[in-house]
Design a protein around this motif. Structure first.
Motif, short mmCIF file in Angstrom:
data_model
loop_
_atom_site.label_atom_id
_atom_site.label_comp_id
_atom_site.label_asym_id
_atom_site.label_seq_id
_atom_site.Cartn_x
_atom_site.Cartn_y
_atom_site.Cartn_z
N UNK A 49 -3.77 -3.18 -4.91
CA UNK A 49 -2.62 -2.27 -4.84
C UNK A 49 -3.16 -0.85 -4.79
N UNK A 50 -2.67 -0.06 -3.83
CA UNK A 50 -3.06 1.35 -3.82
C UNK A 50 -2.05 2.14 -4.63
N UNK A 51 -2.51 2.76 -5.70
CA UNK A 51 -1.70 3.63 -6.54
C UNK A 51 -1.81 5.04 -5.99
N UNK A 52 -0.78 5.47 -5.23
CA UNK A 52 -0.83 6.78 -4.58
C UNK A 52 -0.67 7.92 -5.58
N UNK A 53 -0.07 7.65 -6.72
CA UNK A 53 0.12 8.70 -7.73
C UNK A 53 -1.22 9.14 -8.29
N UNK A 54 -2.10 8.18 -8.55
CA UNK A 54 -3.40 8.46 -9.16
C UNK A 54 -4.57 8.32 -8.20
N UNK A 55 -4.28 8.07 -6.92
CA UNK A 55 -5.32 7.87 -5.90
C UNK A 55 -6.34 6.86 -6.40
N UNK A 56 -5.84 5.68 -6.75
CA UNK A 56 -6.67 4.66 -7.38
C UNK A 56 -6.32 3.29 -6.80
N UNK A 57 -7.31 2.41 -6.72
CA UNK A 57 -7.07 1.03 -6.32
C UNK A 57 -7.00 0.16 -7.57
N UNK A 58 -5.91 -0.57 -7.68
CA UNK A 58 -5.71 -1.52 -8.78
C UNK A 58 -5.89 -2.92 -8.20
N UNK A 59 -6.74 -3.73 -8.81
CA UNK A 59 -7.04 -5.06 -8.28
C UNK A 59 -6.71 -6.13 -9.30
N UNK A 60 -5.78 -7.01 -8.93
CA UNK A 60 -5.48 -8.19 -9.73
C UNK A 60 -6.24 -9.38 -9.14
N UNK A 61 -6.71 -10.29 -10.00
CA UNK A 61 -7.35 -11.50 -9.49
C UNK A 61 -7.30 -12.60 -10.54
N UNK A 62 -7.28 -13.84 -10.06
CA UNK A 62 -7.30 -15.00 -10.94
C UNK A 62 -8.74 -15.41 -11.22
#
Length: 267
Positions: A9-22
């Protein structure tokens, strides 16, 4: 040990990539060792934070639980602007949305179907935010009509519940396979998947200018073998598509990336 089904997920507010994984600490499909993690990158994926366990959002089911696979979204419309929302699923047709209001640090269990509510075999779910803020939820339909390989659900409360749940649709040609939604802008919704109804080949992108009510003819990315895919908006004129690809009898031999001018995609 194995990890699976990445959901960036690209978090445009914080210019950060959030990665979920199993992650599985036993055999890959052992549901009893199934965990869900999140990690963060501030340098476009070059480095990542230590993984954080967010398995509290896994529903109380004796079943395998997986996200995506493919990107999730940050909502842009009030009153849920900034919220991160990700799709997940479990064997037996169970689909779910999870959400975060603190940019991925903590997660909440949102919309959740049950096997009793869904007679279809839904899995591998993707989402997009429509022009009015509704979350459009599209699932692979592995147990329905041969001409209805996807099912649609909707959420109007930022992913906390389903407003309309899992109706089969024949809008999407192709085989039973994962496919990806992308809200390119308020006027353009894209979907990528193989277009051959009998086998996994002919990767195409179709477009909707009316929030997914109808889609145009496909833009063909390749006529050769093709499987799973994901898309990202590169700029105001370009969409990038990443997909499994092969041009021999041996499938799943390559992962290919290609830029596509959105003016080439029929409406």
């Amino acid at each position: 040990h194995s990890s699976a089904n990445p959901v960036p997920i690209y978090d445009a507010v914080n210019d950060q990539v959030v990665l979920l994984f199993s992650h599985f600490s036993g055999p890959e499909w052992d549901a009893y060792d199934n965990r869900l993690y999140v990690s963060f990158s501030d340098d476009e994926g070059a480095t990542w934070t230590e993984r954080k366990d967010i398995s509290n959002v896994i529903p109380d089911i004796d079943n395998l639980f997986l996200g995506g696979p493919g990107h999730a979204i940050q909502l842009t419309k009030a009153p849920y602007a900034g919220r991160l929302v990700a799709p997940a699923w479990a064997w037996g047709g169970i689909i779910q949305l999870i959400y975060s209001d603190d940019f991925g640090q903590t997660w909440n269990l949102g919309a959740l179907s049950t096997e009793e509510e869904i007679p279809l075999n839904n899995n591998e779910t993707h989402i997009a935010e429509l022009s009015d803020g509704t979350i459009y939820v599209l699932s692979r339909n592995a147990g329905g009509d041969a001409n209805k390989v996807k099912s649609e659900s909707f959420s109007t409360d930022g992913g906390e519940s389903f407003t309309a749940l899992s109706q089969e649709t024949d809008k999407f040609p192709g085989p039973v396979v994962q496919g990806t939604l992308l809200s390119f802008n308020d006027d353009l919704l894209l979907f990528s998947a193989p277009q051959n109804s009998s086998q996994r080949e002919s990767m195409g992108i179709i477009a909707s200018s009316n929030d997914g009510e109808t889609f145009g003819a496909p833009y063909m990315v390749t006529e050769n073998g093709a499987g799973y895919s994901d898309m990202a908006k590169i700029n105001e004129n370009t969409v990038g598509v990443l997909f499994e690809h092969w041009d021999t009898l041996l499938p799943y031999t390559k992962i290919v990336y290609q830029n596509v001018d959105i003016e080439q995609i029929p409406r």
